[in-house]
Design a protein around this motif. Sequence first.
Motif, mmCIF file in Angstrom:
data_model
loop_
_atom_site.group_PDB
_atom_site.id
_atom_site.type_symbol
_atom_site.label_atom_id
_atom_site.label_comp_id
_atom_site.label_asym_id
_atom_site.label_seq_id
_atom_site.Cartn_x
_atom_site.Cartn_y
_atom_site.Cartn_z
ATOM 1 N N SER A 111 47.013 52.732 53.518
ATOM 2 C CA SER A 111 45.582 53.062 53.575
ATOM 3 C C SER A 111 45.069 53.171 55.001
ATOM 4 O O SER A 111 44.024 53.762 55.242
ATOM 5 N N CYS A 112 45.804 52.618 55.986
ATOM 6 C CA CYS A 112 45.351 52.752 57.381
ATOM 7 C C CYS A 112 45.579 54.169 57.896
ATOM 8 O O CYS A 112 45.053 54.539 58.943
ATOM 9 N N GLN A 113 46.363 54.952 57.164
ATOM 10 C CA GLN A 113 46.673 56.307 57.612
ATOM 11 C C GLN A 113 45.814 57.356 56.900
ATOM 12 O O GLN A 113 46.003 58.550 57.081
ATOM 13 N N ASP A 127 48.177 43.663 58.632
ATOM 14 C CA ASP A 127 48.681 42.816 59.719
ATOM 15 C C ASP A 127 48.715 43.527 61.068
ATOM 16 O O ASP A 127 48.488 42.914 62.098
ATOM 17 N N CYS A 128 49.032 44.817 61.069
ATOM 18 C CA CYS A 128 49.176 45.507 62.365
ATOM 19 C C CYS A 128 47.902 46.219 62.769
ATOM 20 O O CYS A 128 47.876 46.921 63.792
ATOM 21 N N GLY A 129 46.838 46.041 62.006
ATOM 22 C CA GLY A 129 45.561 46.620 62.388
ATOM 23 C C GLY A 129 45.510 48.134 62.354
ATOM 24 O O GLY A 129 44.679 48.738 63.016
ATOM 25 N N GLY A 130 46.429 48.740 61.619
ATOM 26 C CA GLY A 130 46.355 50.194 61.453
ATOM 27 C C GLY A 130 47.358 50.974 62.292
ATOM 28 O O GLY A 130 47.233 52.183 62.436
ATOM 29 N N ALA A 131 48.365 50.281 62.830
ATOM 30 C CA ALA A 131 49.353 50.950 63.687
ATOM 31 C C ALA A 131 50.500 51.579 62.897
ATOM 32 O O ALA A 131 51.458 52.058 63.485
ATOM 33 N N CYS A 132 50.402 51.594 61.583
ATOM 34 C CA CYS A 132 51.476 52.132 60.729
ATOM 35 C C CYS A 132 52.782 51.386 60.966
ATOM 36 O O CYS A 132 53.858 51.963 60.993
ATOM 37 N N ALA A 133 52.673 50.083 61.216
ATOM 38 C CA ALA A 133 53.856 49.314 61.575
ATOM 39 C C ALA A 133 54.200 48.201 60.593
ATOM 40 O O ALA A 133 55.236 47.579 60.723
ATOM 41 N N CYS A 134 53.333 47.927 59.586
ATOM 42 C CA CYS A 134 53.563 46.723 58.792
ATOM 43 C C CYS A 134 53.640 46.951 57.286
ATOM 44 O O CYS A 134 54.211 46.144 56.573
ATOM 45 N N ALA A 135 53.028 48.003 56.781
ATOM 46 C CA ALA A 135 53.026 48.312 55.347
ATOM 47 C C ALA A 135 52.349 47.252 54.478
ATOM 48 O O ALA A 135 52.652 47.132 53.299
ATOM 49 N N THR A 136 51.410 46.472 55.044
ATOM 50 C CA THR A 136 50.657 45.519 54.216
ATOM 51 C C THR A 136 49.328 46.113 53.749
ATOM 52 O O THR A 136 48.462 45.397 53.264
ATOM 53 N N CYS A 137 49.156 47.421 53.903
ATOM 54 C CA CYS A 137 47.904 48.080 53.500
ATOM 55 C C CYS A 137 48.193 49.144 52.440
ATOM 56 O O CYS A 137 47.455 50.111 52.293
ATOM 57 N N HIS A 138 49.290 48.928 51.701
ATOM 58 C CA HIS A 138 49.761 49.873 50.687
ATOM 59 C C HIS A 138 48.751 50.031 49.538
ATOM 60 O O HIS A 138 48.228 49.045 49.040
HETATM 61 S S1 FES Z 1 47.724 48.249 58.580
HETATM 62 FE FE1 FES Z 1 49.786 48.026 59.145
HETATM 63 S S2 FES Z 1 50.678 49.783 58.260
HETATM 64 FE FE2 FES Z 1 48.601 49.978 57.695
#
Ligand code: FES
Lengths: 409, 106
Positions: free
Chosen positions: B85-87, B39-50
């Motif tokens: 996974s965005c990190q 959801d946040c496109g990789g900003a480490c702000a949403c945790a939907t890429c767990h």
């Molecule tokens: S994409 Fe939002 S925390 Fe990884």
Amino acid sequence: MSDTEAHVVILGAGHAGGTAAALLRAYGHAGPITLIGEEPIPPYQRPPLSKAWLKGEADADSLALKPLEFYAESDIDFRPSVSAVELSRGSKTVKLSDGSALNYDVLIIATGARAIALPVAGAELDGVLFLRTAADAEGLKAALGPGKRMAVVGGGYIGLEAAASGRALSADVVVIEREARLLARVADPVLSDFFRAYHESRGVEFMLGASVTGFTGEAGKVTGVTLTDGRTIACDVALVGVGAAPNDEIARDSGLECARGVVVNLEARTSDASIYAIGDVAHRPLPLYDRMFRLESVPNALEQAKQAASSITGRPAPTAETPWFWSDQYDLKLQIAGMAFDADRILVRGDVAGAKFAVFHLKGDQVQAVEAVNAPAEFMAGRQLIQNRKAVSPAKLADSTISMKEVAA
Amino acid sequence: MPRITYIQHDGAEQVVDVKSGLSVMEGAVKSNIPNIDADCGGACACATCHVYVDADWIAKVGPASPMEASMLDFADNVADNSRLSCQIKVRDELDGLIVRLPESQT
Ligand code: FES
Ligand SMILES: Cc1cc2nc3c(=O)[nH]c(=O)nc-3n(C[C@H](O)[C@H](O)[C@H](O)COP(=O)(O)OP(=O)(O)OC[C@H]3O[C@@H](n4cnc5c(N)ncnc54)[C@H](O)[C@@H]3O)c2cc1C
């Protein structure tokens, strides 16, 4: 309605429209999908335009929601560089800027919002810029660099993010804000003061309580911003970030019910049963707060895309989400959950001077909103507390030696 | 290009090539792999890429930053090998990486 053969036409190929198209296919919609976009490129994310992308830390590829091939592969008829100009609900047709017309069974209005212009002299000069589209961002990036001076008009999130990115590119930055504090419409004064001090310590200059009367220029190019007190602030580029207005004219002209945007219900459906509206253009219910509001955020665009795609494909409506938002400036991550409506007190947890804190907005013992700076636990736990409507002990919440796990337990 | 295997919670497996420099999340989104909403496109702000990192890869992938670890603390179905996974930036030595999706992302 669930008609898997229906022709779904989506107006606006932005974050909401692009997501809705992909979700319709993911949810099994078999009928034709047409995605009409005014911009020349496929749907992309706007948040990096003022953040990582502007600083040169992300490439254009990484902005795209999906690669261009995705649309053809998913049998989505994506039509760039064409806009919808008129909606006739009686005949269920949309007139396009290329002179053609499209028939729809189901219409999704996802036209977003546009940057508001300042109605002052000189606003048309070269170098007076906005930051809404990828093209805008290209223009801004080209104008920034060492020795350049940027005047940002408007101390909201986009203006402050651009200010931080401008500093990262070694430009001089001055922010001009009409209100007496930054983020006046959207954040608590504790945050306003914190962000001001943080930006100042990184070389940004602020003029608060200052109204812009016009732009001065030479040979058609901006050279300064004039203020009501007669001063002129010299600049090479002026970024106007004073808010956004919904692109709802098509809907209004067709007689759809509108308020601060196109009025929808929790299925994202408008007053016309075959028309949905999603994203920045929609005026939507916020069930947690018992009111209607127009939100401008990616999570809102995604939630409403899910609502519309679910309704069109006959899935149950998704659970209403707590609104949330984030902003990156320098090494600060701001995460906000909920809305500060009806709060009767605020409570600060953590270390403001140390740039690791959260401001909680409480109504009685219930959390209405949390604004967290470099405090992800406070954000995550706060969001869950808001969503679950769970009471907290304010004394525990204020005590940062007690973990958020325990506070929320 | 490094090759990454994404395994859905129901066992469905997809193997894709991901350009070095992209994140494991971006690799999934570009290949239309479902259930990594990001959801946040990789900003480490949403945790939907767990995701769960396969045991053999944990050392190579490295630990989460404190910010990421705090986000994960409040995510659903967290385990010792959980990451956002965005990190995780893809690089040549991650060729062969295997990640699995949690039950909350189905
Ligand atoms: S994409 Fe939002 S925390 Fe990884
Ligand atoms: C610089 C910037 C930074 C941001 N940062 C954040 C952030 O950190 N976090 C966050 O949550 N949100 C952020 N936002 C807000 C977020 O990007 C928006 O809420 C989101 O893009 C809304 O999606 P949308 O699809 O409704 O509108 P948009 O993404 O604006 O898409 C609408 C599209 O419709 C097109 N269109 C308009 N009229 C027509 C027409 N008549 N016919 C055809 N096409 C039309 C437009 O050209 C546009 O492409 C930011 C926005 C900007 C500009």
